[in-house]
Motif scaffolding. Structure first.
Motif, PDB file in Angstrom:
ATOM      1  N   ILE A 125      52.857 -95.766 114.828  1.00 37.01           N
ATOM      2  CA  ILE A 125      54.101 -95.150 115.279  1.00 37.01           C
ATOM      3  C   ILE A 125      55.302 -95.875 114.686  1.00 37.01           C
ATOM      4  N   ILE A 126      55.244 -97.212 114.724  1.00 33.49           N
ATOM      5  CA  ILE A 126      56.348 -98.014 114.173  1.00 33.49           C
ATOM      6  C   ILE A 126      56.483 -97.773 112.673  1.00 33.49           C
ATOM      7  N   LEU A 127      55.350 -97.752 111.974  1.00 37.12           N
ATOM      8  CA  LEU A 127      55.388 -97.487 110.532  1.00 37.12           C
ATOM      9  C   LEU A 127      55.996 -96.124 110.240  1.00 37.12           C
ATOM     10  N   GLY A 128      55.631 -95.137 111.053  1.00 35.32           N
ATOM     11  CA  GLY A 128      56.158 -93.793 110.839  1.00 35.32           C
ATOM     12  C   GLY A 128      57.669 -93.749 110.928  1.00 35.32           C
ATOM     13  N   TYR A 129      58.234 -94.392 111.937  1.00 34.01           N
ATOM     14  CA  TYR A 129      59.694 -94.389 112.098  1.00 34.01           C
ATOM     15  C   TYR A 129      60.378 -95.224 111.014  1.00 34.01           C
ATOM     16  N   ILE A 130      59.749 -96.349 110.622  1.00 37.51           N
ATOM     17  CA  ILE A 130      60.324 -97.175 109.551  1.00 37.51           C
ATOM     18  C   ILE A 130      60.412 -96.387 108.254  1.00 37.51           C
ATOM     19  N   TRP A 131      59.305 -95.728 107.892  1.00 43.62           N
ATOM     20  CA  TRP A 131      59.286 -94.989 106.637  1.00 43.62           C
ATOM     21  C   TRP A 131      60.134 -93.727 106.708  1.00 43.62           C
ATOM     22  N   MET A 132      60.296 -93.152 107.895  1.00 49.16           N
ATOM     23  CA  MET A 132      61.194 -92.011 108.032  1.00 49.16           C
ATOM     24  C   MET A 132      62.621 -92.423 107.676  1.00 49.16           C
ATOM     25  N   LEU A 133      63.050 -93.585 108.159  1.00 49.42           N
ATOM     26  CA  LEU A 133      64.382 -94.085 107.832  1.00 49.42           C
ATOM     27  C   LEU A 133      64.516 -94.382 106.339  1.00 49.42           C
ATOM     28  N   LEU A 134      63.484 -95.025 105.768  1.00 49.36           N
ATOM     29  CA  LEU A 134      63.532 -95.373 104.349  1.00 49.36           C
ATOM     30  C   LEU A 134      63.569 -94.136 103.467  1.00 49.36           C
ATOM     31  N   LEU A 135      62.687 -93.184 103.735  1.00 46.71           N
ATOM     32  CA  LEU A 135      62.603 -91.989 102.896  1.00 46.71           C
ATOM     33  C   LEU A 135      63.827 -91.102 103.068  1.00 46.71           C
ATOM     34  N   ASN A 136      64.320 -90.990 104.285  1.00 45.32           N
ATOM     35  CA  ASN A 136      65.543 -90.211 104.496  1.00 45.32           C
ATOM     36  C   ASN A 136      66.736 -90.856 103.802  1.00 45.32           C
ATOM     37  N   GLY A 137      66.732 -92.200 103.746  1.00 42.60           N
ATOM     38  CA  GLY A 137      67.798 -92.891 103.028  1.00 42.60           C
ATOM     39  C   GLY A 137      67.797 -92.571 101.546  1.00 42.60           C
ATOM     40  N   VAL A 138      66.605 -92.377 100.973  1.00 41.23           N
ATOM     41  CA  VAL A 138      66.505 -92.012  99.556  1.00 41.23           C
ATOM     42  C   VAL A 138      66.843 -90.543  99.344  1.00 41.23           C
ATOM     43  N   LEU A 139      66.311 -89.677 100.208  1.00 40.93           N
ATOM     44  CA  LEU A 139      66.470 -88.229 100.028  1.00 40.93           C
ATOM     45  C   LEU A 139      67.870 -87.732 100.334  1.00 40.93           C
ATOM     46  N   GLN A 140      68.635 -88.483 101.123  1.00 41.46           N
ATOM     47  CA  GLN A 140      69.964 -87.996 101.488  1.00 41.46           C
ATOM     48  C   GLN A 140      70.908 -87.882 100.290  1.00 41.46           C
ATOM     49  N   HIS A 141      70.581 -88.561  99.190  1.00 45.13           N
ATOM     50  CA  HIS A 141      71.399 -88.439  97.990  1.00 45.13           C
ATOM     51  C   HIS A 141      71.328 -87.031  97.404  1.00 45.13           C
ATOM     52  N   TRP A 142      70.239 -86.309  97.719  1.00 40.16           N
ATOM     53  CA  TRP A 142      70.091 -84.927  97.252  1.00 40.16           C
ATOM     54  C   TRP A 142      70.321 -83.932  98.389  1.00 40.16           C
ATOM     55  N   GLY A 143      70.826 -84.439  99.511  1.00 39.92           N
ATOM     56  CA  GLY A 143      71.086 -83.568 100.643  1.00 39.92           C
ATOM     57  C   GLY A 143      69.823 -83.076 101.320  1.00 39.92           C
ATOM     58  N   LYS A 144      68.742 -83.828 101.213  1.00 39.10           N
ATOM     59  CA  LYS A 144      67.456 -83.456 101.799  1.00 39.10           C
ATOM     60  C   LYS A 144      67.043 -84.496 102.834  1.00 39.10           C
ATOM     61  N   SER A 145      65.946 -84.197 103.543  1.00 37.51           N
ATOM     62  CA  SER A 145      65.364 -85.153 104.473  1.00 37.51           C
ATOM     63  C   SER A 145      63.847 -85.031 104.399  1.00 37.51           C
ATOM     64  N   ILE A 146      63.148 -85.960 105.028  1.00 36.16           N
ATOM     65  CA  ILE A 146      61.684 -85.966 104.970  1.00 36.16           C
ATOM     66  C   ILE A 146      61.101 -84.715 105.626  1.00 36.16           C
ATOM     67  N   THR A 147      61.868 -84.097 106.533  1.00 34.30           N
ATOM     68  CA  THR A 147      61.395 -82.890 107.215  1.00 34.30           C
ATOM     69  C   THR A 147      61.943 -81.610 106.587  1.00 34.30           C
ATOM     70  N   PHE A 148      62.506 -81.727 105.375  1.00 35.59           N
ATOM     71  CA  PHE A 148      63.081 -80.546 104.716  1.00 35.59           C
ATOM     72  C   PHE A 148      61.998 -79.562 104.308  1.00 35.59           C
ATOM     73  N   SER A 149      60.834 -80.088 103.878  1.00 41.37           N
ATOM     74  CA  SER A 149      59.720 -79.218 103.486  1.00 41.37           C
ATOM     75  C   SER A 149      58.409 -79.948 103.711  1.00 41.37           C
ATOM     76  N   GLY A 150      57.328 -79.165 103.767  1.00 42.46           N
ATOM     77  CA  GLY A 150      56.015 -79.758 103.944  1.00 42.46           C
ATOM     78  C   GLY A 150      55.616 -80.645 102.782  1.00 42.46           C
ATOM     79  N   THR A 151      56.167 -80.371 101.584  1.00 40.98           N
ATOM     80  CA  THR A 151      55.854 -81.189 100.408  1.00 40.98           C
ATOM     81  C   THR A 151      56.409 -82.604 100.560  1.00 40.98           C
ATOM     82  N   TYR A 152      57.665 -82.691 101.017  1.00 41.53           N
ATOM     83  CA  TYR A 152      58.246 -84.013 101.252  1.00 41.53           C
ATOM     84  C   TYR A 152      57.450 -84.776 102.311  1.00 41.53           C
ATOM     85  N   GLY A 153      57.088 -84.064 103.372  1.00 40.95           N
ATOM     86  CA  GLY A 153      56.304 -84.697 104.427  1.00 40.95           C
ATOM     87  C   GLY A 153      54.955 -85.173 103.924  1.00 40.95           C
ATOM     88  N   PHE A 154      54.330 -84.353 103.065  1.00 40.74           N
ATOM     89  CA  PHE A 154      53.021 -84.708 102.522  1.00 40.74           C
ATOM     90  C   PHE A 154      53.086 -86.011 101.733  1.00 40.74           C
TER      91      PHE A 154
END
Length: 291
Positions: A125-154
């Motif tokens: 659970i902790i890893l999931g939230y940590i990586w959600m913050l990290l990945l969203n921090g990267v994706l926000q430069h393109w106006g996306k988030s980890i939950t934007f599509s199933g591909t990003y989530g995958f």
């Protein structure tokens, strides 16, 4: 002195043979209560309509028909199979490569082993939230988030799983490499075998027991992943990043009256994973050689 030790060993053996059932009873009771009984009850409940175990009513295979007709369940199943195949390959190739590197006489090898193993000590659970913050921090430069599509989530879950599991598999591979007979490798070197020939014709065949264990763990971990999926994407968007374990959980607890369907999905999932695990174990075990 030698005869005295032999006498004590014989007496201990007789005692164990006489009272073995008494000593094994607690473990057997825990296994029956904690696994066998719930497993049998789970199969029974998959054939019933129920809200609690006390009001179950037998309806036959209706729950299985509903489970197999659920398009989201099939999507989650294929999604999970693809996820498991990719993570199993990446985890084992990377773990083996790191193990080979860290078994050589390099400075700070023990420190690197600890660093690679540490992610495995963190809860999912902790890893999931940590990586959600990290990945969203990267994706926000393109106006996306980890939950934007199933591909990003995958791919987010692939990164998380590999980061967590590589260190654990590395330890197993290191143990296997350190137990390899040195005379065989020396003989190959004397005979003029190249590094590639030594790797594919000697090292890998002798490492098959470790490969069997690591691939089995990788496959089962990939199929049963739940908490990381829940924390990282929670199936968003529209359950397209949902693995099977999360789909079963959502069916059982998120839809009133579908408890039996969720239980039927769990039984189907168990059968699929068991068959795949047995096939994988047979394939890798058949390639094992004795040193």
């Amino acid at each position: 002195m030698h005869n005295k030790n032999r006498t004590m060993t014989t007496m201990a053996g007789k005692t164990i043979r006489k009272w073995w059932a008494l000593f094994s009873l607690p473990t057997l009771a825990a296994f029956v209560i904690g696994f066998v009984v719930p497993f049998i009850m789970g199969i029974w409940l998959s054939l019933c309509r129920f809200t609690t175990v006390t009001d179950a009513k037998f309806i036959g295979f209706g729950n299985y028909s509903a489970a197999l007709a659920d398009a989201e369940f099939w999507h989650a199943l294929w999604y999970t199979i693809a996820f498991t195949i990719i993570t199993t390959v990446i985890v084992n190739v990377a773990a083996f490569a790191i193990a080979v590197m860290l078994t050589k006489a390099i400075r700070g090898a023990n420190i690197f082993r600890s660093v690679f193993f540490m992610p495995n000590l963190i809860g999912g659970i902790i890893l999931g939230y940590i990586w959600m913050l990290l990945l969203n921090g990267v994706l926000q430069h393109w106006g996306k988030s980890i939950t934007f599509s199933g591909t990003y989530g995958f791919w987010g879950m692939v990164i998380l799983m590999c980061w967590q599991q590589i260190g654990y598999m590395m330890i197993i591979y290191i143990a296997g490499l350190q137990s390899m007979p040195g005379d065989v490798l020396e003989a190959a070197s004397v005979d003029g075998a190249s590094r590639t020939q030594t790797l594919f014709r000697i090292t890998l065949p002798l490492m098959m027991p470790s490969i069997t264990v690591c691939t089995f763990l990788s496959v089962t971990n990939g199929f049963k992943m739940f908490d990381q999926n829940l924390a990282l994407t929670n199936g968003a968007p529209s359950n397209t990043s949902e693995l099977v374990a999360l789909n079963i959980y959502r069916t059982f607890y998120g839809r009133a009256g579908f408890e039996g369907v969720g239980q039927a999905k769990a039984v189907i999932f168990f059968i699929i994973v068991a068959i795949i695990a047995v096939i994988q174990n047979k394939l890798t075990t058949s390639k094992e050689v004795s040193a």
